[in-house]
Scaffold this motif. Structure first.
Motif, PDB file in Angstrom:
ATOM      1  N   ARG A  34      14.257 -30.719   5.700  1.00 16.88           N
ATOM      2  CA  ARG A  34      12.884 -30.245   5.846  1.00 16.88           C
ATOM      3  C   ARG A  34      12.350 -30.501   7.262  1.00 16.88           C
ATOM      4  O   ARG A  34      12.783 -31.420   7.936  1.00 16.88           O
ATOM      5  CB  ARG A  34      11.967 -30.963   4.850  1.00 16.88           C
ATOM      6  N   ASP A  68      21.710 -23.843   0.440  1.00 12.40           N
ATOM      7  CA  ASP A  68      20.404 -23.391  -0.052  1.00 12.40           C
ATOM      8  C   ASP A  68      19.932 -22.219   0.824  1.00 12.40           C
ATOM      9  O   ASP A  68      20.611 -21.815   1.772  1.00 12.40           O
ATOM     10  CB  ASP A  68      19.402 -24.546  -0.085  1.00 12.40           C
ATOM     11  N   ALA A  69      18.759 -21.687   0.482  1.00  6.70           N
ATOM     12  CA  ALA A  69      18.291 -20.467   1.169  1.00  6.70           C
ATOM     13  C   ALA A  69      18.115 -20.695   2.669  1.00  6.70           C
ATOM     14  O   ALA A  69      18.333 -19.782   3.469  1.00  6.70           O
ATOM     15  CB  ALA A  69      16.971 -20.010   0.546  1.00  6.70           C
ATOM     16  N   VAL A  70      17.737 -21.903   3.040  1.00  2.14           N
ATOM     17  CA  VAL A  70      17.485 -22.173   4.462  1.00  2.14           C
ATOM     18  C   VAL A  70      18.809 -22.254   5.224  1.00  2.14           C
ATOM     19  O   VAL A  70      19.000 -21.609   6.256  1.00  2.14           O
ATOM     20  CB  VAL A  70      16.669 -23.476   4.617  1.00  2.14           C
ATOM     21  N   HIS A 310       2.857 -23.490 -10.308  1.00  4.77           N
ATOM     22  CA  HIS A 310       1.404 -23.460 -10.133  1.00  4.77           C
ATOM     23  C   HIS A 310       1.059 -22.727  -8.843  1.00  4.77           C
ATOM     24  O   HIS A 310       1.798 -22.787  -7.867  1.00  4.77           O
ATOM     25  CB  HIS A 310       0.808 -24.874 -10.100  1.00  4.77           C
ATOM     26  N   ARG A 311      -0.016 -21.998  -8.869  1.00  2.00           N
ATOM     27  CA  ARG A 311      -0.504 -21.313  -7.671  1.00  2.00           C
ATOM     28  C   ARG A 311      -2.000 -21.103  -7.813  1.00  2.00           C
ATOM     29  O   ARG A 311      -2.462 -20.359  -8.678  1.00  2.00           O
ATOM     30  CB  ARG A 311       0.199 -19.958  -7.535  1.00  2.00           C
ATOM     31  N   GLU A 312      -2.779 -21.755  -6.956  1.00  2.00           N
ATOM     32  CA  GLU A 312      -4.237 -21.622  -7.045  1.00  2.00           C
ATOM     33  C   GLU A 312      -4.702 -20.619  -5.989  1.00  2.00           C
ATOM     34  O   GLU A 312      -5.137 -20.992  -4.906  1.00  2.00           O
ATOM     35  CB  GLU A 312      -4.911 -22.986  -6.832  1.00  2.00           C
ATOM     36  N   GLU A 313      -4.551 -19.372  -6.298  1.00  2.00           N
ATOM     37  CA  GLU A 313      -4.951 -18.308  -5.377  1.00  2.00           C
ATOM     38  C   GLU A 313      -5.633 -17.214  -6.194  1.00  2.00           C
ATOM     39  O   GLU A 313      -5.156 -16.863  -7.269  1.00  2.00           O
ATOM     40  CB  GLU A 313      -3.729 -17.762  -4.641  1.00  2.00           C
ATOM     41  N   HIS A 316      -6.091 -11.805  -4.744  1.00  2.00           N
ATOM     42  CA  HIS A 316      -5.342 -11.242  -3.629  1.00  2.00           C
ATOM     43  C   HIS A 316      -4.300 -10.256  -4.150  1.00  2.00           C
ATOM     44  O   HIS A 316      -3.183 -10.192  -3.667  1.00  2.00           O
ATOM     45  CB  HIS A 316      -4.682 -12.355  -2.804  1.00  2.00           C
ATOM     46  N   ALA A 319       0.788  -8.014  -9.022  1.00  2.00           N
ATOM     47  CA  ALA A 319       1.924  -7.092  -9.109  1.00  2.00           C
ATOM     48  C   ALA A 319       2.954  -7.688 -10.049  1.00  2.00           C
ATOM     49  O   ALA A 319       3.031  -8.909 -10.212  1.00  2.00           O
ATOM     50  CB  ALA A 319       2.541  -6.871  -7.735  1.00  2.00           C
ATOM     51  N   VAL A 320       3.751  -6.804 -10.639  1.00  2.00           N
ATOM     52  CA  VAL A 320       4.873  -7.257 -11.456  1.00  2.00           C
ATOM     53  C   VAL A 320       5.762  -8.169 -10.595  1.00  2.00           C
ATOM     54  O   VAL A 320       6.018  -7.875  -9.422  1.00  2.00           O
ATOM     55  CB  VAL A 320       5.672  -6.027 -11.954  1.00  2.00           C
ATOM     56  N   ASP A 321       6.202  -9.277 -11.154  1.00  2.00           N
ATOM     57  CA  ASP A 321       7.123 -10.206 -10.464  1.00  2.00           C
ATOM     58  C   ASP A 321       6.501 -10.906  -9.265  1.00  2.00           C
ATOM     59  O   ASP A 321       7.212 -11.392  -8.388  1.00  2.00           O
ATOM     60  CB  ASP A 321       8.403  -9.493 -10.000  1.00  2.00           C
ATOM     61  N   ARG A 322       5.183 -10.955  -9.203  1.00  2.49           N
ATOM     62  CA  ARG A 322       4.550 -11.604  -8.044  1.00  2.49           C
ATOM     63  C   ARG A 322       4.959 -13.072  -7.944  1.00  2.49           C
ATOM     64  O   ARG A 322       5.265 -13.564  -6.872  1.00  2.49           O
ATOM     65  CB  ARG A 322       3.035 -11.483  -8.165  1.00  2.49           C
ATOM     66  N   TYR A 323       4.952 -13.767  -9.055  1.00  2.00           N
ATOM     67  CA  TYR A 323       5.304 -15.193  -9.034  1.00  2.00           C
ATOM     68  C   TYR A 323       6.583 -15.409  -9.832  1.00  2.00           C
ATOM     69  O   TYR A 323       6.741 -14.872 -10.928  1.00  2.00           O
ATOM     70  CB  TYR A 323       4.182 -16.025  -9.650  1.00  2.00           C
TER      71      TYR A 323
END
Lengths: 373, 410
Positions: A34, A68-70, A310-313, A316, A319-323
């Motif tokens: 990180r 991993d992705a990074v 969790h997402r506190e937004e 905005h 959409a389908v598959d947003r999270y």
């Protein structure tokens, strides 16, 4: 004498520095941590890997299997640089090894796709050769291209007036399609040809829910607050909700093809409130899945009592598959709980209170599950 | 080709550059356009002899197809043009490309797989933040939080996945603010509905230098670097405030709290005056004590997407339907001219002319002065949402799928 020893020591230490093997270099690219903490070492390793040239490509792709992705992006850019420079210098690429790698589905999907793209640069006919076998491929990008290739065939057949051949081809493409744009196109074409498609089943949307509201979310206070349904779901309970209002569970069944539940319609329009949505799914076996949700509201997802997202937004878009959240379903009964928070914004565009959720694998194909009504 | 000696001179030049007032910066570094809105982020180039008229075939030195969408601007440094793009389903693939500025020859292209959320408003893209270039190469930030530095030959210097480091930073409308570079420090505005902060990253290694909290709320303002009374400041603006930080350590120098300030356009600076776009906009005088004092408020200067530009002692700002010229001493309007509508890009100035790129692909060229004169409306196949770059006697325009180098043939 001392001078000679020093020179020898320098030569030895220099030789030791250079002793890093290709495996060590790839391991450095796989180990970035990180906040860029290993960037300097990884940057040196990146240059060394690229310097070694096309001979590194197979090992580099295999390293992506466990990266991993990074780290994958460190490896990906190294591979791209090797290929770009090799093509510029007219050096040979290990095409047979690359094609074997693409064919072996045990490898990481992104790595296989990368190898496929390099093959395409070597031979523009690569898609014709490889895509026909990839309609059910575990690499989302390869699968998407395979679906697109079948769609092109079907559209040609349709243009030539061969509706039956086109229908069969569209059906075949749909069996592999996971992305909304492709599925929408295919469903549209098939319906024109007289077929009826259950889009919600195709995607794995959950349609049966129990809802309860309102709990307080004024001044965004409810997102972090643990209300009783998060501790234990009791479908017979009468909770004290916002302003002492009674909150009871109600059953709803979404008729939307994308499993959308409009809470303003089901529960009445409210602002500054929290709703919970609960459902039980039966899984035929233990399976690693993704929960893919869409909502313009603050959202938490729980599987068998454990928070997985969790997402506190707010407001905005939705959409389908947003999270996307990863989870494991156990064999048999599984509880899924969503917390959908509505804030107090007054703008016209900030009034929606809704959600949709589907269960799928990492490619986006629906996983097997059932719901009792 | 540029050798080590050239790099050294460029580095020395950059150090001199940030110590100069904006009016002198233009003449010194007219050949480069290293960041969003050019040298110092002031949107003014010292280039002359730029074409006034062009089309898809007229005065095109070269054009290049891009592998995906994007609204980021091209940047130019050391004879190279760098640009970003996003492709694949839901923009899951991110591209950094490098072209020879003179010939358009593609020097290299690198790709990343998005590691953060790729959801955004359909008008924007994961390739929305403009990259920033220096003599060493290019730094590219994507709306996914992927942040990467390549040297000028395409070697990877370092890479960060900011959404892995800070999982709540992205916003679902799409991050679009561009990084700025002060010395060896890359400054990133990461202001979102979730985790919000300003991040300073060591441009040599990609490691953090400092991180300071910012108010929660989606914001798209690219910071402005300025000097007041000999001190360098980096200005971060949101709809509710504008705050000056010391770029060395992130310490707050001053803050001004306002209402309805812009959350997209960047502030402009003229000596000790900060022009803060908003509805209304305000002019702030930064005194010796470092405390800003509001000297005017103007509803003639309104904030939308485009940033205002200061040129030869006047403010030029896009309105909903054209361009307004204002007096920086009072905020009063001097003149305004209709240009049509559909502005996403910021206007730029060179050789006394204002270049205004419009979403429909038309770039208006306006002669500035006591009275404006529209010289040309040049059409390319749009959409054209990226701010133009000016360098090497050419205008670099990025449409959705192509990069144009507009200039008279050399």
């Amino acid at each position: 004498m001392i001078k000679g020893s020093c020179i020898l020591l320098l030569l030895l230490s220099s030789a030791m520095v250079k002793a890093e093997t290709p495996k060590d270099e790839l391991a450095r690219l796989q180990a970035v941590k990180r906040e860029g903490k290993d960037n300097e070492a990884a940057s040196r390793a990146w240059k060394d890997v690229v310097h070694r040239g096309p001979a590194m490509l197979s090992a580099l792709l295999e390293a992506m299997d466990t990266a991993d992705a990074v780290s994958s992006n460190w490896l990906r850019t190294a591979g791209d640089a090797i290929v770009e420079r090799a093509l510029m210098e007219k050096k040979q690429l290990p095409a047979e090894q690359l094609e074997r790698f693409v064919a072996e589905k045990k490898h990481n999907g992104a790595a296989r796709r990368l190898a496929y793209e390099w093959l395409c640069r070597l031979d523009p006919k690569t898609p014709d050769r490889l895509l026909p076998g990839m309609l059910q491929d575990p690499s989302p990008e390869l699968r998407r291209d395979a679906v697109a290739a079948v769609i092109r065939v079907a559209e040609t057949q349709l243009a030539q007036g061969d509706e039956e051949a086109a229908r069969v081809a569209f059906r075949r493409a749909l069996a592999g399609a996971c992305d909304k744009d492709q599925v929408d196109l295919l469903v549209g074409q098939l319906e024109k040809l007289g077929e009826k498609i259950d889009v919600a089943v195709h995607f794995g949307f959950i349609r049966q829910w129990r809802l309860v509201a309102p709990f307080d979310n004024r001044k965004d206070s409810g997102f972090k607050k643990v209300y009783p349904p998060e501790t234990k779901v009791d479908l017979q309970a009468a909770y004290k909700g916002q302003d002492e209002r009674e909150a009871r569970w109600v059953a709803v069944a979404s008729k939307d093809p994308y499993g959308l539940v409009n809470l303003n319609k089901e529960l009445g329009k409210q602002k500054g409130v929290v709703a919970y949505a609960y459902t039980v799914v039966d899984s035929p076996s233990e399976q690693t899945i993704q929960l893919r949700a869409g909502s313009p509201n603050g959202l938490k997802m729980f599987v068998n009592g454990k928070e997985v997202f969790h997402r506190e937004e707010y407001h905005h878009g939705a959409a389908v598959d947003r999270y996307v959240a990863a989870a494991v379903l156990k064999a048999g009964r599984n509880e899924i709980l969503l917390k959908i928070c509505q804030n107090e914004q007054t703008e016209e565009w900030a009034q929606e209170w809704k959600f949709q959720l589907r269960l799928c694998d990492a490619v986006g194909a629906a996983v097997p599950f059932s719901q009792s009504k | 080709m540029y050798g080590i000696g050239k790099f050294r001179w460029i580095t020395i030049g950059l150090i001199v550059f940030v110590t100069l007032p904006p009016c002198n910066r233009v003449a010194l570094f007219s050949a480069e356009w290293p960041q969003f809105r050019g040298p110092g982020g002031i949107a003014v180039s010292g280039e002359v002899g730029l074409p006034v008229k062009w089309s898809a075939t007229e005065n095109v030195r070269w054009k290049a197809d891009l592998p995906g969408r994007g609204v980021s601007s091209p940047v130019v440094a050391g004879g190279r043009v760098y640009i970003t793009a996003a492709s694949a389903y839901r923009e899951g693939r991110l591209h950094v490309l490098c072209f020879d500025a003179a010939t358009g020859e593609k020097k290299w292209e690198r790709q990343l797989a998005s590691t953060g959320s790729t959801m955004c408003h359909p008008k924007t893209s994961m390739a929305a933040p403009t990259p920033i270039a220096d003599a060493k190469g290019v730094y590219a930030l994507f709306a996914t939080g992927d942040l990467v530095a390549f040297d000028r030959d395409g070697d990877l210097r370092w890479y960060r996945a900011l959404e892995r480091d800070y999982p709540d930073i992205t916003n679902q409308v799409g991050m679009a603010a561009s990084p700025v570079l002060v010395g060896e420090t890359l400054l990133l505005p990461l202001e979102n509905a979730g985790d919000s902060f300003a991040l300073a990253v060591d441009a040599r290694t990609g490691r953090n230098r400092w991180k300071t909290p910012r108010a929660r709320g989606v914001n798209w303002v690219t910071p402005t670097v300025a000097r007041f009374q000999g001190k360098t400041s980096v200005l971060f603006q949101t709809a509710r405030e504008i705050t000056a930080y010391n770029p060395d350590n992130g310490e707050e120098q001053w803050t001004y709290k306002g209402e309805n300030l812009g959350s997209i356009p960047s502030p402009a600076v003229l000596d000790d005056l900060v022009i803060v776009p908003g509805n209304p906009s305000v002019g702030l005088r930064v005194s010796d004590g470092g405390k800003p004092e509001r000297v005017w408020k103007s509803r003639k200067l309104t904030a939308s997407y485009a940033s205002p530009v200061v040129y030869q002692g006047r403010i030029y700002a896009l309105t909903g339907i054209g361009i307004a010229c204002l007096d920086p001493a009072t905020g009063e309007e001097i003149w305004r001219e209709r240009l049509g509508s559909g502005f996403s890009a910021s206007p730029v100035v060179a050789g006394g002319k204002l270049y205004v790129a419009k979403e429909d692909g038309v770039t208006c060229v306006v002669q500035l002065g006591d009275k404006p004169k529209i010289l040309a409306n040049n059409a390319l196949k749009g959409p054209l949402l990226a701010t133009p770059a000016i360098s090497n006697g050419a205008i670099y325009l990025r449409t959705e799928k192509q990069l144009y180098c507009i200039g008279t043939k050399k």
